[in-house]
Design a protein around this motif. Structure first.
Motif, mmCIF file in Angstrom:
data_model
loop_
_atom_site.group_PDB
_atom_site.id
_atom_site.type_symbol
_atom_site.label_atom_id
_atom_site.label_comp_id
_atom_site.label_asym_id
_atom_site.label_seq_id
_atom_site.Cartn_x
_atom_site.Cartn_y
_atom_site.Cartn_z
ATOM 1 N N ILE A 144 0.834 -1.206 0.000
ATOM 2 C CA ILE A 144 0.000 0.000 0.000
ATOM 3 C C ILE A 144 0.865 1.250 0.000
ATOM 4 O O ILE A 144 0.600 2.214 -0.741
ATOM 5 N N ASN A 145 1.921 1.254 0.805
ATOM 6 C CA ASN A 145 2.827 2.408 0.852
ATOM 7 C C ASN A 145 3.488 2.646 -0.502
ATOM 8 O O ASN A 145 3.676 3.800 -0.924
ATOM 9 N N LEU A 146 3.845 1.567 -1.167
ATOM 10 C CA LEU A 146 4.473 1.685 -2.485
ATOM 11 C C LEU A 146 3.504 2.304 -3.493
ATOM 12 O O LEU A 146 3.890 3.141 -4.318
ATOM 13 N N ARG A 147 2.247 1.914 -3.396
ATOM 14 C CA ARG A 147 1.230 2.488 -4.288
ATOM 15 C C ARG A 147 0.976 3.968 -3.958
ATOM 16 O O ARG A 147 0.765 4.781 -4.864
ATOM 17 N N ILE A 148 0.976 4.284 -2.687
ATOM 18 C CA ILE A 148 0.758 5.681 -2.285
ATOM 19 C C ILE A 148 1.825 6.590 -2.900
ATOM 20 O O ILE A 148 1.535 7.709 -3.337
ATOM 21 N N MET A 149 3.058 6.079 -2.963
ATOM 22 C CA MET A 149 4.156 6.887 -3.508
ATOM 23 C C MET A 149 4.341 6.672 -5.009
ATOM 24 O O MET A 149 5.401 6.982 -5.564
ATOM 25 N N GLY A 150 3.322 6.134 -5.666
ATOM 26 C CA GLY A 150 3.362 6.002 -7.121
ATOM 27 C C GLY A 150 4.394 5.019 -7.627
ATOM 28 O O GLY A 150 4.954 5.200 -8.717
ATOM 29 N N GLY A 151 4.661 3.973 -6.843
ATOM 30 C CA GLY A 151 5.623 2.959 -7.257
ATOM 31 C C GLY A 151 7.063 3.307 -6.948
ATOM 32 O O GLY A 151 7.964 2.506 -7.205
ATOM 33 N N LYS A 152 7.306 4.502 -6.388
ATOM 34 C CA LYS A 152 8.674 4.908 -6.027
ATOM 35 C C LYS A 152 8.960 4.554 -4.567
ATOM 36 O O LYS A 152 8.091 4.710 -3.710
ATOM 37 N N SER A 153 10.165 4.100 -4.310
ATOM 38 C CA SER A 153 10.513 3.720 -2.937
ATOM 39 C C SER A 153 10.930 4.914 -2.101
ATOM 40 O O SER A 153 10.997 4.832 -0.875
ATOM 41 N N ASN A 154 11.190 6.052 -2.758
ATOM 42 C CA ASN A 154 11.677 7.221 -2.035
ATOM 43 C C ASN A 154 11.128 8.485 -2.695
ATOM 44 O O ASN A 154 11.161 8.609 -3.917
#
Length: 304
Positions: A104-114
């Motif tokens: 979910i966190n990865l999706r929130i950031m648009g697939g970016k880890s940072n």
């Protein structure tokens, strides 16, 4: 100011910001007697939500923190739902939510880890621009303000009828159930408040460090438990509930000071996970060893 003193000041400021996360862990671990592993995911959730809202949505940094808090409340509600409705053991329910939050966190950031916030305003950059103080000093001031406000709020809340019922749930479920209290609701509420504070801490750390990272929450539960135990060792003689909450934040500061000192002594940063585990193990084992030594000594003196 020397490099050593600057690193210590930075450690104290980070310790106070992470201390808000420790307050959340304290609610589940000490009051509810649950080691809630949702923490690792909800801490990162707060940072990811905050970073995305500020960078992508152009949100006000304070509003972004409020939404981070709300996201943490929702994460805690999911764990509480799995635990209270479907009767999944609390530790397993936390693991399930934590694993889900990574995706979910990865999706929130648009697939970016940072997501960097270098060009975006934060509550810390506001105060730096307004006062001319250093970033670490501003982080310390804001951290103390938030920590004190939350300690006061929690002290008040747990003195209310609802808060007392929540504390009693952790002490004796059967007794509080016999008094007509719905322990499912109290557990749900405790998990929500806990993870809300954890996510708020994640948002504050995100704004302080000027980036949100999906891996920010890794090991957060270990840091939380270490800080609680360290605080108990240092301020265990103080019995009031307010002092117990304060000890959680103090333990967090001491934990980060220990880390900073060890790094200054030349320890490889890659070994920090090992150091964290050792600190937790020592903090848990030393009080037990001391109690056993005192017990044996009293037996020996009694025999004489």
């Amino acid at each position: 100011m020397s490099g050593f003193l600057l690193s210590m000041q930075g450690a104290v400021s980070q310790g106070v910001l992470w201390g808000i996360m420790v307050l959340g862990v304290y609610i589940t671990y000490k009051i509810l007697n649950i080691a809630d592993l949702t923490v690792d995911g909800s801490f990162a959730l707060g940072g990811c939500v905050c970073a995305t809202l500020i960078v992508e949505g152009g949100w006000n940094p304070l509003a972004a923190l409020v939404i981070s808090l709300a996201a943490g409340l929702l994460a805690g509600a999911v764990t509480g739902f799995l635990h209270t409705v479907f009767e999944i053991p609390a530790i397993l329910a936390g693991i399930l939510t934590q694993i889900s939050l990574w995706s979910i966190n990865l999706r929130i950031m648009g697939g970016k880890s940072n997501v960097p916030l270098l060009k975006s305003d934060t509550i810390f950059s506001w105060l730096v621009d307004a006062t001319g103080l250093s970033q670490s000093m501003v982080s310390l001031i804001i951290g103390i303000v938030f920590a004190v406000a939350l300690i006061i709020f929690l002290y008040w809340f747990f003195g209310t009828e609802l808060g007392a019922a929540l504390r009693a749930t952790g002490d004796n479920e059967d007794m509080i159930r016999a008094l007509g209290v719905n322990i499912k609701k109290t557990k749900m509420l405790a998990l929500m408040i806990s993870n809300g504070l954890v996510a708020l801490s994640g948002g504050l750390v995100c704004e302080s460090q000027k980036y949100g990272d999906i891996n920010n929450g890794t090991g957060a539960i270990v840091i939380g438990l270490a800080a609680i135990v360290i605080g108990d060792v240092l301020l265990g003689r103080l019995r009031s509930f307010g002092s117990k909450l304060t000890s959680a934040v103090v333990g967090s500061v001491v934990y980060f000071l220990i880390r900073a000192i060890v790094l200054q002594m030349g320890m490889d940063a890659n070994d920090m996970k090992l150091l964290s585990a050792i600190i937790v193990a020592l903090a848990l084992c030393v009080p037990v060893a001391v109690d056993k030594w005192k017990l044996r000594r009293s037996y020996a003196e009694g025999g004489k």
